[in-house]
Design an enzyme around this catalytic site. Structure first.
Site, PDB file in Angstrom:
ATOM      1  N   LYS B  79       0.863  -1.187   0.000  1.00 36.53           N
ATOM      2  CA  LYS B  79       0.000   0.000   0.000  1.00 36.53           C
ATOM      3  C   LYS B  79       0.899   1.237   0.000  1.00 36.53           C
ATOM      4  CE  LYS B  79      -3.793   2.014   2.742  1.00 36.53           C
ATOM      5  NZ  LYS B  79      -4.717   1.779   3.889  1.00 36.53           N
ATOM      6  N   SER B 154      -9.442   1.789   3.100  1.00 30.36           N
ATOM      7  CA  SER B 154      -8.591   2.519   2.186  1.00 30.36           C
ATOM      8  C   SER B 154      -7.545   1.665   1.469  1.00 30.36           C
ATOM      9  CB  SER B 154      -7.866   3.640   2.932  1.00 30.36           C
ATOM     10  OG  SER B 154      -6.994   3.097   3.933  1.00 30.36           O
ATOM     11  N   SER B 178      -9.946  -0.236   7.247  1.00 31.61           N
ATOM     12  CA  SER B 178      -9.310  -0.127   5.925  1.00 31.61           C
ATOM     13  C   SER B 178      -8.603  -1.369   5.408  1.00 31.61           C
ATOM     14  CB  SER B 178      -8.327   1.048   5.911  1.00 31.61           C
ATOM     15  OG  SER B 178      -9.028   2.268   5.922  1.00 31.61           O
TER      16      SER B 178
END
Lengths: 64, 465
Positions: B79, B154, B178
């Site tokens: 990420k 996210s 997330s």
């Protein structure tokens, strides 16, 4: 959650100004429109509790 | 790999027995990225040259008898809030568009030391909260099961890339759901570990006291393998816990005899509304757990709205503090979703924040007291399948208290696992919640469920670019 009650508009604008944010009228209108959600959360966290109730500033592995 | 995408565990067995070359595996992932990511937007940066060099080194080391373990030669991606030394790390934001870290995040370093091959950097909601957004330098990741639908965030790129078989695993972060949201909506597996189990050092903060780092992968077994490499005390992270790290993989099981499951029924039957098909899927999952030997009882926790109020006030306040300097100078360089949500913290007071932290301790104590008689808790991961981009709304997250938030407040570990598919074809999922630092138990229960159900046999049908 029930219909949220909006914050006072003048107070909202003052708080954004104090935080140093310069927002357009459209931005202020939109944020005012959702300010009621915050008010609901503030009401929940400010419910009465014992004076000795401490904050969770750290995560404890076991109860102390 | 074009038709059969191996799990990490399967690929590992093949690599260790020299039946699969890490170079071939990396090339196959890179080919899938080239073929499909033009429409999925899961990757912000593909590190082809570096990945192939790492894969070649892994092949050489394994051939020479220098295996680093089950992750050696396994392709993963990070990420884009995880710092990667010498490799651009943007948090999917214009604010950090040219940022090149000088150091790896601790978890990035540990995964590299375990021998993984780093394919690139993955899309996120801006600074792990502002999404899905179309007013950023890169478009949002799309859901591989239906490109008109969001991935959840996210850790959006991680969910999309794993479901699409472009990587075998990846990193996520979880402040209010997330890791679990994209795991659920993309039909992959993910664990939000106990707060403090995996280092946050070198991962761009959203909310200091709520942020968790953790792995995502196609299977729960793969999550266990990745967590093994990520977990452990880190002096660079002041919240890092110094606790023994068990062998997560060896603690996985296929029966649940003697396991006591607590169902938080009021979360999805009273506190929030869930899709009837999600309810049916959860009921069926409980039946599977029961068939595997678990006993199931109802458990009552404080209302979801209390967790949401507590979590949002802490999250928004801490996020505002992280960005306060840039907000004054570059407010409109952030995406609308991030800046407008985070700006709300300016309307809160210091006492509001501290009251939220007091409520947090109260809720944590109440959950602990209510769950002494069970080994794990179960609830729906999300109210239903992923919505479309068109139906996605900046403020929707505030309208119903989110199901993932309680465990950010309490720090408990949670494994998210697919429980089947909605009639629309989109995945559904449940959360398996453990006691603090009993991450192995949540993985074991989720793994047993996953092995007993057919959902891992189905992959999304992708569109070539």
């Amino acid at each position: 959650m029930s219909d949220p009650k909006l914050m006072d508009r003048a107070e909202l604008e003052a708080r954004f100004a104090r935080a140093g944010l310069t927002l357009s009228k459209a931005q202020l209108d939109e944020l005012h429109g959702v300010s009621g959600y915050l008010q609901q959360w503030v009401d929940i966290v400010n419910a009465p509790r014992e004076m000795a109730a401490e904050p969770a500033t750290i995560f404890a592995r076991e109860p102390t | 790999m074009s038709s059969e995408i191996p799990s990490i565990a399967e690929a590992s067995r093949l690599i260790q027995s020299k039946a699969l070359s890490p170079v071939t595996l990396a090339e196959q992932c890179l080919e899938r990225i080239r073929t499909y990511d033009g429409k999925l937007n899961a990757f912000l940066l593909v590190c082809e040259k570096e990945a192939l060099a790492q894969a070649r080194q892994a092949e050489k080391d394994i051939a020479a008898g220098r295996s680093k373990g089950p992750l050696h030669g396994i392709p993963i991606a990070h990420k884009d809030i995880y710092s990667t030394k010498g490799i651009r790390t943007t948090a999917h934001s214009k604010i950090l568009a040219d940022h090149v870290p000088k150091e790896d995040a601790t978890t990035v370093r540990k995964l590299a030391e375990a021998g993984t091959v780093m394919l690139g950097k993955l899309a996120t909601h801006e600074f792990a909260m502002g999404g899905p957004s179309f007013d950023l330098p890169w478009p949002p990741a799309r859901n591989p099961w239906n490109y008109d639908h969001v991935t959840g965030g996210s850790s959006s790129g991680t969910g999309a890339a794993i479901a699409a078989g472009m990587t075998l695993g990846g990193t996520g972060s979880d402040t209010g759901g997330s890791i679990r949201n994209p795991s659920a909506w993309c039909g992959v597996s993910g664990i939000k570990p106990t707060y403090g189990l995996c280092s946050r050092a070198g991962v761009f903060p959203l909310s200091y006291s709520l942020d968790h780092t953790g792995p995502m992968a196609w299977t729960v077994e793969d999550c266990a393998l990745l967590l093994q490499a990520m977990a452990g005390h880190d002096p660079r992270d002041p919240a890092s816990a110094s606790v023994p790290i068990p062998d997560y993989h060896s603690l996985l099981r296929t029966d649940l005899k003697g396991v006591r499951v607590g169902l938080i029924r009021h979360f999805h039957e009273q506190d929030t509304k869930i899709d009837p098909e999600m309810q049916k899927s959860l009921d069926a999952a409980l039946g599977v757990l029961r068939d595997l030997g678990a006993t199931i009882t109802d458990v009552r926790l404080p209302p979801l709205s209390q967790f949401a109020a507590c979590c949002y006030i802490i999250l928004l306040t801490e996020a505002f503090v992280v960005h306060s300097t840039e907000f004054k100078a570059r407010f409109n360089d952030y995406c609308e979703n991030f800046r407008d949500r985070a700006a709300l913290a300016a309307l809160l007071s210091g006492p509001d924040y501290l009251q939220a932290q007091r409520l947090r301790r109260q809720l944590t104590d109440e959950v602990r007291a209510a769950t002494t008689g069970v080994d794990v808790l179960v609830t729906a991961a999300l109210p239903g399948p992923a919505p479309t981009f068109a139906a996605s709304n900046k403020w929707a997250m505030f309208k119903q208290p989110p199901l993932p938030m309680p465990c950010n407040v309490t720090g408990q570990p949670v494994t998210t696992v697919c429980t089947g598919f909605h009639s629309s074809g989109l995945p559904l999922a449940m959360q398996v919640i453990g006691h603090p630092f009993q991450d192995a138990t949540t993985l074991a229960v989720a793994h047993a469920y996953q092995k007993a159900t057919p959902w891992r046999a189905k992959r999304p049908v992708l569109k070539a670019t």
